[in-house]
Structures are given as structure tokens and as C-alpha cells.
Write a protein that holds these residues in place. Structure first.
Motif, PDB file in Angstrom:
ATOM      1  N   ASN A 156      13.117 -11.349 -30.083  1.00  0.00           N
ATOM      2  CA  ASN A 156      14.756 -11.688 -29.847  1.00  0.00           C
ATOM      3  C   ASN A 156      15.230 -10.184 -29.816  1.00  0.00           C
ATOM      4  OD1 ASN A 156      14.908 -14.452 -29.876  1.00  0.00           O
ATOM      5  ND2 ASN A 156      14.765 -14.437 -32.224  1.00  0.00           N
ATOM      6  N   ALA A 157      15.049  -9.334 -30.711  1.00  0.00           N
ATOM      7  CA  ALA A 157      15.314  -8.147 -30.675  1.00  0.00           C
ATOM      8  C   ALA A 157      15.070  -7.150 -29.523  1.00  0.00           C
ATOM      9  CB  ALA A 157      14.580  -7.059 -31.789  1.00  0.00           C
ATOM     10  N   TYR A 158      14.091  -7.258 -28.835  1.00  0.00           N
ATOM     11  CA  TYR A 158      13.676  -6.538 -27.559  1.00  0.00           C
ATOM     12  C   TYR A 158      14.332  -7.320 -26.379  1.00  0.00           C
ATOM     13  CZ  TYR A 158       9.897  -4.062 -29.334  1.00  0.00           C
ATOM     14  OH  TYR A 158       9.099  -2.958 -30.222  1.00  0.00           O
ATOM     15  N   SER A 159      14.620  -8.520 -26.283  1.00  0.00           N
ATOM     16  CA  SER A 159      15.395  -9.262 -25.287  1.00  0.00           C
ATOM     17  C   SER A 159      16.931  -8.781 -25.415  1.00  0.00           C
ATOM     18  CB  SER A 159      15.548 -10.635 -25.387  1.00  0.00           C
ATOM     19  OG  SER A 159      14.157 -11.139 -25.245  1.00  0.00           O
ATOM     20  N   GLN A 160      17.409  -8.631 -26.679  1.00  0.00           N
ATOM     21  CA  GLN A 160      18.753  -8.175 -26.802  1.00  0.00           C
ATOM     22  C   GLN A 160      18.892  -6.626 -26.421  1.00  0.00           C
ATOM     23  OE1 GLN A 160      21.442  -9.888 -27.613  1.00  0.00           O
ATOM     24  NE2 GLN A 160      22.598  -8.356 -26.818  1.00  0.00           N
ATOM     25  N   VAL A 161      17.924  -5.777 -26.303  1.00  0.00           N
ATOM     26  CA  VAL A 161      17.805  -4.534 -25.688  1.00  0.00           C
ATOM     27  C   VAL A 161      17.995  -4.786 -24.341  1.00  0.00           C
ATOM     28  CG1 VAL A 161      16.569  -2.514 -25.105  1.00  0.00           C
ATOM     29  CG2 VAL A 161      16.541  -3.248 -27.675  1.00  0.00           C
ATOM     30  N   ILE A 162      17.349  -5.699 -23.551  1.00  0.00           N
ATOM     31  CA  ILE A 162      17.364  -5.612 -22.200  1.00  0.00           C
ATOM     32  C   ILE A 162      18.705  -6.197 -21.817  1.00  0.00           C
ATOM     33  CG2 ILE A 162      16.581  -6.968 -20.113  1.00  0.00           C
ATOM     34  CD1 ILE A 162      13.871  -6.865 -21.652  1.00  0.00           C
ATOM     35  N   ARG A 163      19.172  -7.125 -22.600  1.00  0.00           N
ATOM     36  CA  ARG A 163      20.870  -7.715 -22.356  1.00  0.00           C
ATOM     37  C   ARG A 163      21.824  -6.505 -22.471  1.00  0.00           C
ATOM     38  NH1 ARG A 163      19.316 -11.573 -26.659  1.00  0.00           N
ATOM     39  NH2 ARG A 163      18.346 -13.633 -25.430  1.00  0.00           N
ATOM     40  N   ASN A 164      21.396  -5.758 -23.513  1.00  0.00           N
ATOM     41  CA  ASN A 164      22.522  -4.637 -23.511  1.00  0.00           C
ATOM     42  C   ASN A 164      22.343  -3.699 -22.335  1.00  0.00           C
ATOM     43  OD1 ASN A 164      23.371  -5.622 -25.761  1.00  0.00           O
ATOM     44  ND2 ASN A 164      22.150  -4.447 -27.002  1.00  0.00           N
ATOM     45  N   LEU A 165      21.117  -3.335 -21.873  1.00  0.00           N
ATOM     46  CA  LEU A 165      20.963  -2.452 -20.667  1.00  0.00           C
ATOM     47  C   LEU A 165      21.658  -2.998 -19.369  1.00  0.00           C
ATOM     48  CD1 LEU A 165      17.297  -1.407 -21.529  1.00  0.00           C
ATOM     49  CD2 LEU A 165      19.493   0.054 -21.731  1.00  0.00           C
ATOM     50  N   ALA A 166      21.407  -4.496 -19.226  1.00  0.00           N
ATOM     51  CA  ALA A 166      21.842  -5.075 -18.099  1.00  0.00           C
ATOM     52  C   ALA A 166      23.522  -4.941 -18.108  1.00  0.00           C
ATOM     53  CB  ALA A 166      21.669  -6.509 -17.974  1.00  0.00           C
ATOM     54  N   GLN A 167      24.243  -5.050 -19.067  1.00  0.00           N
ATOM     55  CA  GLN A 167      25.347  -4.941 -19.284  1.00  0.00           C
ATOM     56  C   GLN A 167      25.966  -3.292 -19.183  1.00  0.00           C
ATOM     57  OE1 GLN A 167      27.285  -5.994 -23.242  1.00  0.00           O
ATOM     58  NE2 GLN A 167      29.022  -6.319 -22.226  1.00  0.00           N
ATOM     59  N   LYS A 168      25.326  -2.509 -19.579  1.00  0.00           N
ATOM     60  CA  LYS A 168      25.265  -1.059 -19.587  1.00  0.00           C
ATOM     61  C   LYS A 168      25.439  -0.421 -18.154  1.00  0.00           C
ATOM     62  CE  LYS A 168      23.814   3.527 -21.334  1.00  0.00           C
ATOM     63  NZ  LYS A 168      22.907   4.150 -22.107  1.00  0.00           N
ATOM     64  N   PHE A 169      24.236  -0.945 -17.414  1.00  0.00           N
ATOM     65  CA  PHE A 169      24.122  -0.464 -16.057  1.00  0.00           C
ATOM     66  C   PHE A 169      24.543  -1.217 -15.158  1.00  0.00           C
ATOM     67  CE2 PHE A 169      21.207   2.072 -18.580  1.00  0.00           C
ATOM     68  CZ  PHE A 169      21.068   3.307 -17.977  1.00  0.00           C
ATOM     69  N   HIS A 170      25.420  -2.546 -15.384  1.00  0.00           N
ATOM     70  CA  HIS A 170      25.770  -3.436 -14.313  1.00  0.00           C
ATOM     71  C   HIS A 170      24.678  -3.966 -13.520  1.00  0.00           C
ATOM     72  CE1 HIS A 170      29.714  -2.144 -15.801  1.00  0.00           C
ATOM     73  NE2 HIS A 170      29.348  -0.728 -15.443  1.00  0.00           N
ATOM     74  N   CYS A 171      23.613  -4.436 -14.137  1.00  0.00           N
ATOM     75  CA  CYS A 171      22.221  -5.063 -13.525  1.00  0.00           C
ATOM     76  C   CYS A 171      22.651  -6.534 -13.430  1.00  0.00           C
ATOM     77  CB  CYS A 171      21.147  -4.483 -14.059  1.00  0.00           C
ATOM     78  SG  CYS A 171      20.758  -2.556 -14.007  1.00  0.00           S
ATOM     79  N   GLY A 172      21.805  -7.182 -12.564  1.00  0.00           N
ATOM     80  CA  GLY A 172      21.943  -8.548 -12.938  1.00  0.00           C
ATOM     81  C   GLY A 172      20.755  -9.010 -13.960  1.00  0.00           C
ATOM     82  N   LEU A 173      20.897 -10.172 -14.470  1.00  0.00           N
ATOM     83  CA  LEU A 173      20.167 -10.532 -15.490  1.00  0.00           C
ATOM     84  C   LEU A 173      19.747 -11.882 -15.536  1.00  0.00           C
ATOM     85  CD1 LEU A 173      19.087  -9.922 -18.726  1.00  0.00           C
ATOM     86  CD2 LEU A 173      21.248 -10.877 -19.415  1.00  0.00           C
ATOM     87  N   VAL A 174      18.228 -11.974 -15.875  1.00  0.00           N
ATOM     88  CA  VAL A 174      17.754 -13.239 -15.768  1.00  0.00           C
ATOM     89  C   VAL A 174      17.363 -13.590 -17.399  1.00  0.00           C
ATOM     90  CG1 VAL A 174      15.954 -15.173 -14.729  1.00  0.00           C
ATOM     91  CG2 VAL A 174      17.053 -13.466 -13.411  1.00  0.00           C
TER      92      VAL A 174
END
Length: 223
Positions: A156-174
Motif C-alpha cells: 500500500n505504501a509503495y503504491s501510494q508513492v507511485i500514485r503521487n509520482l503520477a500526479q506530480k509528473f502528470h503521467c498516466g496511471l493504472v
């Protein structure tokens, strides 16, 4: 008359060729889950089949770049040869399971702060090349739906890191972590450890490959 016909034909051919969409090269960058995804029945193969059924199979070239056991720093170290050298248009990054899992299995893995730094460096190198980036959260290490799998806290913690990075860099997210959890809540009433979407708690079975293919295809075709 014949000259007019030839001129019209040339113009028509030029127009058709000019407006034909360029094939988009899509690389799936990850670990053994991605390596298996490129084999018959895998999610990458299922995506190719779905694109063909939609009549747009020639618009996309899907390439698997997964190596078993890889963690985020392995991806960073091989991205020049395995990704950038192929000049992709789109890259899916699907990593994180081994960074978490190997902590327990082998006493290695990747601390969460280093995970974020390496992941950020990968994204930055891709964006610098004007490559469209789509991030994927790691799905499961164990399929129990009540967060009693051993590594659920870290996942859960590592997934949240990825969600935050997707938002920060305006990337797509699955968000496979959330997608799998919601699926398990509906389809795993016995709270089984595996067999719903995975063969062995981690690697995808046919249902898992189909679910990943469906969700990644949605992200790929999103405007």
C-alpha cells in the motif's frame, strides 16, 4: 484524360499515405510479471489481440521488456539499452513487487525512499525524451482481500508513492493495487491467498492477465 486520371490517383495516394497514423511503439517495462505478459495468454498478447479486434492493431507495436527478479534500480540501470535505444512513443512502468517481496524473501528489496528516487529518475529520463509515461502500481503479493497478506502494508505504501509520482509528473496511471483489491472484494468471498487473479500469489493467471490487459488498454487509448 489519362493524364488527369494519373494526377488524381497520385493525389489520392499521397493523401491516404499522409493521413495514415504512424505506428506507436509501446514498451512494457517491468519484472517477471511483464516477461510472462509477453508470452501466449499474457496481458501484452491479449492487448494486441484486442487492438486487432478493434481494427487498430497496426497502429501500435507492443513490446515486452520484462526481466524476472527486477527491482526499480534494475530498470534504471538497463533503461538506456532496453527502452531508450528503441525510441518508444509510450512506456508502461510496472514494478514494485520484488522491491517489497525480496525484503522478506532474501533480506534485500528496496527501501521506500530509494524506491521513490530511482522511480523518479526513470520518469525524468523518459519525459526528457518526450515519451508518454504510464505508471502502474504493483497489484498483489497474496490475494486475501482484508489486508492480512504479510506484505500488504508495504504494498500500500509503495503504491501510494507511485500514485503521487503520477500526479506530480502528470503521467498516466493504472492503479492495479486498487483495481485488484476491488475485484477481490467482489470475487474472493473465501478470502483465498491465490487462485482468483494469480497462480501463486504474485504471477497472473488467465483472469489476472485479462484484467490487466483491459485496464492497460483503457489507459493506452485514453485521450
Amino acid at each position: 484524360m489519362q493524364l488527369l486520371f494519373r494526377a488524381a490517383l497520385i493525389v489520392t495516394l499521397f493523401t491516404v499515405t499522409s493521413f495514415r497514423p504512424r505506428t506507436q511503439k509501446v514498451i512494457f517495462f517491468g519484472d517477471s510479471i511483464t516477461a510472462q505478459g509477453a508470452k501466449p495468454g499474457g496481458y501484452i498478447v491479449k492487448m494486441k489481440e484486442a487492438l486487432t479486434q478493434k481494427g487498430i492493431g497496426n497502429d501500435y507495436d507492443l513490446i515486452g521488456a520484462g526481466i524476472g527478479g527486477n527491482k526499480v534500480y534494475d530498470l534504471y540501470l538497463r533503461m538506456d539499452d532496453d527502452v531508450l535505444a528503441q525510441t518508444p512513443d509510450i512506456v508502461f512502468i510496472y514494478i514494485g513487487v520484488n522491491d517489497v517481496w525480496h525484503k522478506t524473501m532474501f533480506g534485500t528489496g528496496t527501501d521506500i525512499d530509494k524506491f521513490e528516487k530511482f522511480y523518479t529518475a526513470i520518469i525524468s529520463k523518459l519525459l526528457d525524451r518526450h515519451i508518454r509515461v504510464i505508471l502502474c502500481t504493483p497489484a498483489v503479493i497474496g490475494e486475501k482481500n482484508d489486508f492480512t497478506n504479510q506484505q500488504d502494508g508495504d504494498m500500500n505504501a509503495y503504491s501510494q508513492v507511485i500514485r503521487n509520482l503520477a500526479q506530480k509528473f502528470h503521467c498516466g496511471l493504472v492503479d492495479l493495487r486498487e483495481i485488484f483489491h476491488n475485484y477481490e472484494l467482489k470475487n474472493n468471498p473465501g478470502n483465498k491467498d491465490f487462485g482468483i487473479l494469480t497462480q501463486d500469489r504474485v504471477h497472473l493467471n488467465d483472469n489476472g492477465n485479462q484484467l490487466v490487459a483491459d485496464k492497460m488498454l483503457e489507459a493506452l487509448l485514453a485521450k
